[in-house]
Structures are given as structure tokens and as C-alpha cells.
Scaffold this motif. Sequence first.
Motif, mmCIF file in Angstrom:
data_model
loop_
_atom_site.group_PDB
_atom_site.id
_atom_site.type_symbol
_atom_site.label_atom_id
_atom_site.label_comp_id
_atom_site.label_asym_id
_atom_site.label_seq_id
_atom_site.Cartn_x
_atom_site.Cartn_y
_atom_site.Cartn_z
ATOM 1 N N GLY A 65 7.861 -27.031 25.886
ATOM 2 C CA GLY A 65 6.431 -27.094 25.557
ATOM 3 C C GLY A 65 6.122 -26.058 24.490
ATOM 4 O O GLY A 65 5.150 -25.316 24.581
ATOM 5 N N ALA A 94 9.147 -31.931 29.416
ATOM 6 C CA ALA A 94 9.900 -31.102 30.349
ATOM 7 C C ALA A 94 10.606 -31.941 31.404
ATOM 8 O O ALA A 94 11.712 -31.612 31.838
ATOM 9 C CB ALA A 94 8.938 -30.115 31.032
ATOM 10 N N GLU A 95 9.956 -33.031 31.805
ATOM 11 C CA GLU A 95 10.474 -33.812 32.926
ATOM 12 C C GLU A 95 11.756 -34.558 32.585
ATOM 13 O O GLU A 95 12.418 -35.096 33.490
ATOM 14 C CB GLU A 95 9.400 -34.811 33.394
ATOM 15 C CG GLU A 95 8.163 -34.161 33.987
ATOM 16 C CD GLU A 95 7.075 -33.866 32.944
ATOM 17 O OE1 GLU A 95 7.413 -33.647 31.752
ATOM 18 O OE2 GLU A 95 5.897 -33.841 33.317
ATOM 19 N N ASP A 142 8.850 -30.277 22.615
ATOM 20 C CA ASP A 142 7.420 -30.485 22.892
ATOM 21 C C ASP A 142 7.102 -31.956 22.686
ATOM 22 O O ASP A 142 7.623 -32.575 21.751
ATOM 23 C CB ASP A 142 6.549 -29.633 21.941
ATOM 24 C CG ASP A 142 5.127 -29.503 22.447
ATOM 25 O OD1 ASP A 142 4.783 -28.434 22.987
ATOM 26 O OD2 ASP A 142 4.350 -30.484 22.340
ATOM 27 N N GLN A 181 5.848 -21.476 28.122
ATOM 28 C CA GLN A 181 4.658 -20.628 27.983
ATOM 29 C C GLN A 181 3.401 -21.503 27.940
ATOM 30 O O GLN A 181 3.224 -22.285 26.992
ATOM 31 C CB GLN A 181 4.778 -19.781 26.704
ATOM 32 C CG GLN A 181 3.534 -18.950 26.414
ATOM 33 C CD GLN A 181 3.763 -17.859 25.398
ATOM 34 O OE1 GLN A 181 4.536 -16.933 25.649
ATOM 35 N NE2 GLN A 181 3.099 -17.935 24.263
HETATM 36 C C1 LIG Z 1 -1.232 -24.574 25.739
HETATM 37 S S1 LIG Z 1 0.011 -25.333 24.762
HETATM 38 C C2 LIG Z 1 1.271 -24.080 24.735
HETATM 39 C C3 LIG Z 1 2.108 -24.134 23.492
HETATM 40 C C4 LIG Z 1 3.084 -22.967 23.308
HETATM 41 N N1 LIG Z 1 4.031 -22.876 24.402
HETATM 42 C C5 LIG Z 1 2.353 -21.661 23.155
HETATM 43 O O1 LIG Z 1 2.447 -20.806 24.017
HETATM 44 O O2 LIG Z 1 1.654 -21.499 22.140
HETATM 45 C C6 LIG Z 1 0.672 -26.518 25.903
HETATM 46 C C7 LIG Z 1 1.824 -27.313 25.317
HETATM 47 O O3 LIG Z 1 2.414 -28.101 26.360
HETATM 48 C C8 LIG Z 1 2.834 -29.313 25.773
HETATM 49 N N2 LIG Z 1 3.046 -30.300 26.852
HETATM 50 C C9 LIG Z 1 2.155 -31.162 27.384
HETATM 51 N N3 LIG Z 1 2.759 -31.913 28.342
HETATM 52 C C10 LIG Z 1 4.050 -31.487 28.411
HETATM 53 C C11 LIG Z 1 5.193 -31.889 29.173
HETATM 54 N N4 LIG Z 1 5.121 -32.848 30.091
HETATM 55 N N5 LIG Z 1 6.357 -31.257 28.943
HETATM 56 C C12 LIG Z 1 6.451 -30.260 28.027
HETATM 57 N N6 LIG Z 1 5.408 -29.860 27.277
HETATM 58 C C13 LIG Z 1 4.224 -30.449 27.462
HETATM 59 C C14 LIG Z 1 1.729 -29.645 24.793
HETATM 60 O O4 LIG Z 1 2.104 -30.607 23.840
HETATM 61 C C15 LIG Z 1 1.430 -28.269 24.208
HETATM 62 O O5 LIG Z 1 2.200 -28.013 23.063
#
Ligand SMILES: C[S@@+](CC[C@H](N)C(=O)[O-])C[C@H]1O[C@@H](n2cnc3c(N)ncnc32)[C@H](O)[C@@H]1O
Length: 264
Positions: free
Chosen positions: A48, A94-95, A71, A110
Motif C-alpha cells: 500500500g 495486500a490480499e 499498491d 503504512q
Molecule cells: C492512506 S494511503 C497510504 C499510502 C502510503 N503508504 C503512505 O503512507 O503515504 C492508503 C493506501 O492504501 C492503498 N490500498 C487500498 N486498498 C489496499 C489493499 N487492499 N491492499 C494494499 N493497499 C491498499 C491505497 O491505494 C493507498 O495508496
Amino acid sequence: MSDAPGASTFQTPAEAYDRHIGRYGRELARALIAAAGVRPGGRALDVGCGPGALTAELVAVLGAGSVAAVDPSPSFAEACRERLPGVEVHVGRAEALPFADAAFDHALAQLVVNFMGDARAGVGELRRVTRPGGRVSAAVWDYAGEMTILRRFWDAAVALDPVAAPLDEGRMPFCTPAALAELWSAAGVSGAEASAAVVSAGYDGFEDLWQPLELGVAPSGAYVAALPADGRAALKRELRRRLGAGDAPFRLTARAWIVTGEVH
Ligand SMILES: C[S@@+](CC[C@H](N)C(=O)[O-])C[C@H]1O[C@@H](n2cnc3c(N)ncnc32)[C@H](O)[C@@H]1O
């Protein structure tokens, strides 16, 4: 598998995210890396990754060739790839991580766990791709408490329109140390420890805080973007009042919970 509420609000240009929650990202990433115990010589995965705040800090410790990132947002993954040449960046969730078992010393996420459609499966995947003796670590905001901008935002939104209550990120499932430790244990990561990290971000004035919200990024921005003009103006006034912010520069603090556990 369905997405978690709010997950689709990250399909925006990376710059919108940079100007909103991204302001806190690099400092939080340094706290997460320290808590996880990432050291030169290892390999790490950022799950992510968004536009790459944590990825960049991992590169600073490990070098680009030892960092991978994933991501589901194509625009964010592309920004991460462009900003950090040499990092292996995938579009994915992630899944279902596109990596072999035990490929990393560290898997980190994060501000992501609450956006996973199935957090237990997602953290289970972080565990699968981490070698025995490696660590699975994450940070989430203290949405219900001391994450100032988001807490004030949702308090203002719900005060003006109670219909916003179900969208309040303070209701997210994993935003206490106990809930995180339980999730880690359910996903098979033992000995989880949670700690607090307080970070901060600077704003040139209230407009600098508000404008990114109009770009529709993250659940808060998506809420603003969907409001009619009068509702948006009212929320803008109410948030400004609750923050006590004006045209002068100011800083806001944000507390996060960090959880880390070892893979056996
Ligand atoms: C609040 S942002 C955080 C981005 C980065 N990690 C940061 O700290 O700046 C949440 C992130 O989670 C991603 N996301 C949403 N669903 C997800 C999933 N099922 N698996 C992994 N990432 C996911 C979104 O696309 C987004 O980039």
C-alpha cells in the motif's frame, strides 16, 4: 473480494495525496522503520505504498535494489515508480501479493490496514512473504483520538450533517493498539507490540490545508468533493473554526499506532 470503504478514494493524482495526508508520511515512515528495526543489508516490501513516502525512507536505509512496493492505485504506483528508480513497484493488493514465500526480511504497511478488503488475509500475506525471523510491521492513525486534522474534520462534518457519521474514520476497525495486536495474532504474527508515534506537518495557512481536500483524495477529500457548494462552504468554515486556524502558518500533530511482530 470487495474493497474496504474508502479504498477507492486513492485513485487520484499523487500530488493531491502529497498535499493532504502525504505531508505526514516521511516522518511517520522514519518512526515505523525505527520501530520495525529495519537495518542496512536486508530486503523490505512496502504494501500500500501510495506515492512512496515509506518506500523512499526504506530506500534511504536499504538502497533501491533491496526495496519492493505494491499498491492497487495505478496513479500512486506510477508515481512511486517514477520517484524511486530501481524499486520494483507493482500494482496489486495486500490480499494477493505477487511475491514468493519468505522473499523479504521486512514487510511493512503504512496507513493501509484499514483500507484492506480483508485485513486478516492481507496481514497474512505480509507474513507469508516475510522470512522466519523477519518482521511484519504497520502504522495506522489514531483516527478516533489524536490525529488532529482528520479528527477535527470528521467532528466538523458530523456536527453539520449526522449522515456523515458512518464515514467517520474514527470508526475504522483497527485504530487501537489492542485491535492491531489482535489482528497480528489472528494473521499468525506472534509477539506483536504496539507503540505510539507523534508526527507533525506544517501549513502555510488554512487555505493550504483546505485546498487539497477539494481534490477528492482519501475518505475526507472524497466527502468534501461530493458536497454541494453550500455544504462545502459550511464545512470549510466549521473546520477552520475548530482548528482555530487563520491565514498565518501553523503546524498540526498526528498520533499513529505502530505495531510490529516477528514471523516464526
Ligand atoms: C492512506 S494511503 C497510504 C499510502 C502510503 N503508504 C503512505 O503512507 O503515504 C492508503 C493506501 O492504501 C492503498 N490500498 C487500498 N486498498 C489496499 C489493499 N487492499 N491492499 C494494499 N493497499 C491498499 C491505497 O491505494 C493507498 O495508496
